[in-house]
Design an enzyme around this catalytic site. Structure first.
Site, PDB file in Angstrom:
ATOM      1  N   GLY A  11       0.831  -1.198   0.000  1.00 31.35           N
ATOM      2  CA  GLY A  11       0.000   0.000   0.000  1.00 31.35           C
ATOM      3  C   GLY A  11       0.864   1.247   0.000  1.00 31.35           C
ATOM      4  O   GLY A  11       0.467   2.309  -0.505  1.00 31.35           O
ATOM      5  N   ASN A  12       2.079   1.116   0.532  1.00 29.38           N
ATOM      6  CA  ASN A  12       2.969   2.283   0.593  1.00 29.38           C
ATOM      7  C   ASN A  12       3.688   2.545  -0.736  1.00 29.38           C
ATOM      8  O   ASN A  12       4.488   3.457  -0.835  1.00 29.38           O
ATOM      9  CB  ASN A  12       3.967   2.170   1.746  1.00 29.38           C
ATOM     10  CG  ASN A  12       4.876   0.992   1.611  1.00 29.38           C
ATOM     11  OD1 ASN A  12       4.813   0.267   0.613  1.00 29.38           O
ATOM     12  ND2 ASN A  12       5.720   0.774   2.604  1.00 29.38           N
ATOM     13  N   LYS A 134      -0.128  -6.379  12.479  1.00 28.34           N
ATOM     14  CA  LYS A 134      -0.120  -5.756  11.141  1.00 28.34           C
ATOM     15  C   LYS A 134      -0.280  -4.243  11.253  1.00 28.34           C
ATOM     16  O   LYS A 134      -1.329  -3.749  11.663  1.00 28.34           O
ATOM     17  CB  LYS A 134      -1.266  -6.348  10.316  1.00 28.34           C
ATOM     18  CG  LYS A 134      -1.354  -5.802   8.914  1.00 28.34           C
ATOM     19  CD  LYS A 134      -0.280  -6.354   8.045  1.00 28.34           C
ATOM     20  CE  LYS A 134      -0.092  -5.567   6.777  1.00 28.34           C
ATOM     21  NZ  LYS A 134       1.236  -5.727   6.206  1.00 28.34           N
ATOM     22  N   LYS A 218      -0.193  -9.061   2.560  1.00 22.35           N
ATOM     23  CA  LYS A 218      -0.394  -9.257   1.111  1.00 22.35           C
ATOM     24  C   LYS A 218       0.700 -10.125   0.493  1.00 22.35           C
ATOM     25  O   LYS A 218       0.473 -10.744  -0.547  1.00 22.35           O
ATOM     26  CB  LYS A 218      -0.529  -7.918   0.383  1.00 22.35           C
ATOM     27  CG  LYS A 218       0.664  -7.010   0.442  1.00 22.35           C
ATOM     28  CD  LYS A 218       1.476  -6.991  -0.800  1.00 22.35           C
ATOM     29  CE  LYS A 218       2.772  -6.252  -0.631  1.00 22.35           C
ATOM     30  NZ  LYS A 218       3.361  -5.986   0.651  1.00 22.35           N
ATOM     31  N   LYS A 280       8.779 -11.230   3.626  1.00 23.78           N
ATOM     32  CA  LYS A 280       8.903 -11.332   2.164  1.00 23.78           C
ATOM     33  C   LYS A 280       9.683 -12.594   1.793  1.00 23.78           C
ATOM     34  O   LYS A 280       9.307 -13.334   0.882  1.00 23.78           O
ATOM     35  CB  LYS A 280       9.595 -10.092   1.589  1.00 23.78           C
ATOM     36  CG  LYS A 280       8.689  -8.900   1.591  1.00 23.78           C
ATOM     37  CD  LYS A 280       9.229  -7.765   0.775  1.00 23.78           C
ATOM     38  CE  LYS A 280       8.467  -6.499   1.109  1.00 23.78           C
ATOM     39  NZ  LYS A 280       7.020  -6.583   0.912  1.00 23.78           N
TER      40      LYS A 280
HETATM   41  N1  LIG Z   1      -2.258  -5.913   3.606  1.00 22.37           N
HETATM   42  C1  LIG Z   1      -0.944  -5.549   3.507  1.00 22.37           C
HETATM   43  O1  LIG Z   1      -0.021  -6.358   3.627  1.00 22.37           O
HETATM   44  O2  LIG Z   1      -0.740  -4.203   3.291  1.00 22.37           O
HETATM   45  P1  LIG Z   1       0.669  -3.437   3.141  1.00 22.37           P
HETATM   46  O3  LIG Z   1       1.520  -4.207   2.202  1.00 22.37           O
HETATM   47  O4  LIG Z   1       0.298  -2.077   2.630  1.00 22.37           O
HETATM   48  O5  LIG Z   1       1.245  -3.381   4.535  1.00 22.37           O
END
Ligand SMILES: NC(=O)OP(=O)(O)O
Length: 338
Positions: A11-12, A134, A218, A280
């Site tokens: 999201g960033n 999170k 994600k 990751k």
């Molecule tokens: N849902 C999620 O992992 O969001 P970010 O990657 O933005 O943290």
């Protein structure tokens, strides 16, 4: 189908840490991303896009909380976390698919971008529900973090020197509910945007699906989706061009091509921080362990070069391979959906 890649952005990638939220800025960054994706399509890739929602879902929740704090809100429904996740998935999915579609049209490509509202199944008994980890929303200073925790019951975590963020539960995704439909859309040539924000969390009980309050990582959801759609290459986009061992020390070195076994050894040795590179690397390993051929960790500007093997950290299931091997198109993997 042509070569297939799942590209996962945070999201960033649309909202930078510490930056005031701006929809216009997100659209501008999405437009840049759309150009990168359209270039990959021109290079012969079928692209599946996933994205995070950390900053955005926090903004949506906060907006709901501020409205609820007003005296005259009779008639406005509550905003549970799962609904904020669904809202963020729709909003970001719209922004990204419009950006990708515009970039494809500019290049005269026939492919279209399609966003799929996606659910991720979780285990309602996952211990992560009792241990929020999170980060969502924007960055706060210590004073604001203390006040929100005391007055509004937020769980917060320190993310840097004097910086804090709100945290919510993040259970492991077990299954991406719409995988098969996403695979069929990809086969039709579409650029699919899916599993936004890690997917809308759902759990199954006697009555069927039930929405669940959580934000799924994600990268974990992307690894699962890549494996279950038979994608050749999983690309996890992050803030650095390559993964390092010995980061910040004299023995710092970038990992270029690495086997799953070697990466597992680095992970076990504590080379990758739990809150950033660790998840990751774990997700890249989960993909190759599930039968995936090739996972890449790299930065957004290096996306195209990484897919031709010129840069990025490349993880394969087998033994060490040379970067040039990654330039050879790989046949589509036919595998059972896990
Ligand atoms: N849902 C999620 O992992 O969001 P970010 O990657 O933005 O943290």
């Amino acid at each position: 189908m042509t070569r297939t890649a799942l590209v996962a952005i945070g999201g960033n990638a649309l909202v930078l840490d510490g930056e005031p939220g701006s929809v216009q800025r997100q659209q501008e960054r999405a437009a840049t991303f759309g150009d990168l994706v359209a270039d990959l399509v021109c290079d012969g890739w079928t692209v599946l896009v996933t994205h995070g929602n950390g900053p955005q879902v926090g903004y949506i929740l906060r907006r709901g909380e501020l409205v609820a704090a007003e005296a005259d809100v009779e008639g406005l429904p509550d905003l549970p976390l799962w609904l904020a996740v669904a809202d963020s998935q729709g909003g970001i999915g719209h922004i990204l698919s419009v950006a990708v579609d515009n970039a494809l049209v500019r290049r005269g490509r026939p492919e279209r971008a399609v966003t799929v509202l996606t659910h991720a199944e979780v285990d309602a008994a996952d211990p992560a529900f009792d241990d929020p980890t999170k980060p969502i929303g924007g960055v706060m200073g210590a004073e604001v973090a203390r006040r929100r925790a005391a007055e509004e019951g937020w769980r917060v975590t320190q993310t840097g020197e004097g910086t804090f963020r709100r945290v919510v539960p993040s259970p492991r995704p077990r299954h991406i509910v719409e995988s098969e439909q996403i695979r069929v859309l990809m086969e039709s040539g579409a650029v699919v945007v899916a599993a936004g924000g890690g997917g809308i969390p759902v759990a199954r009980d006697e009555a069927g699906w039930r929405s669940v309050d959580a934000v799924i990582d994600k990268d974990r959801a992307s690894a699962l989706l890549a494996a279950s759609t038979g994608v050749d290459t999983l690309v996890l986009v992050t803030g650095v061009d390559e993964v390092y061992v010995g980061y910040g020390t004299e023995r710092q070195r970038a990992l270029r091509t690495v086997s799953a076994q070697e990466m597992r050894e680095h992970l076990a040795a504590g080379e990758f921080p739990a809150g950033s590179m660790g998840p990751k690397v774990e997700s890249a390993l989960a993909f190759v362990d599930a039968g995936g051929q090739h996972a890449i960790i790299t930065s957004l500007p290096n996306l195209r070069d990484a897919l031709t093997g010129r840069t990025g950290t490349h993880l394969t299931a087998g033994n060490h391979v040379g970067p040039d091997l990654h330039m050879i198109p790989t046949p589509r993997q036919e595998q059972e959906l896990p």
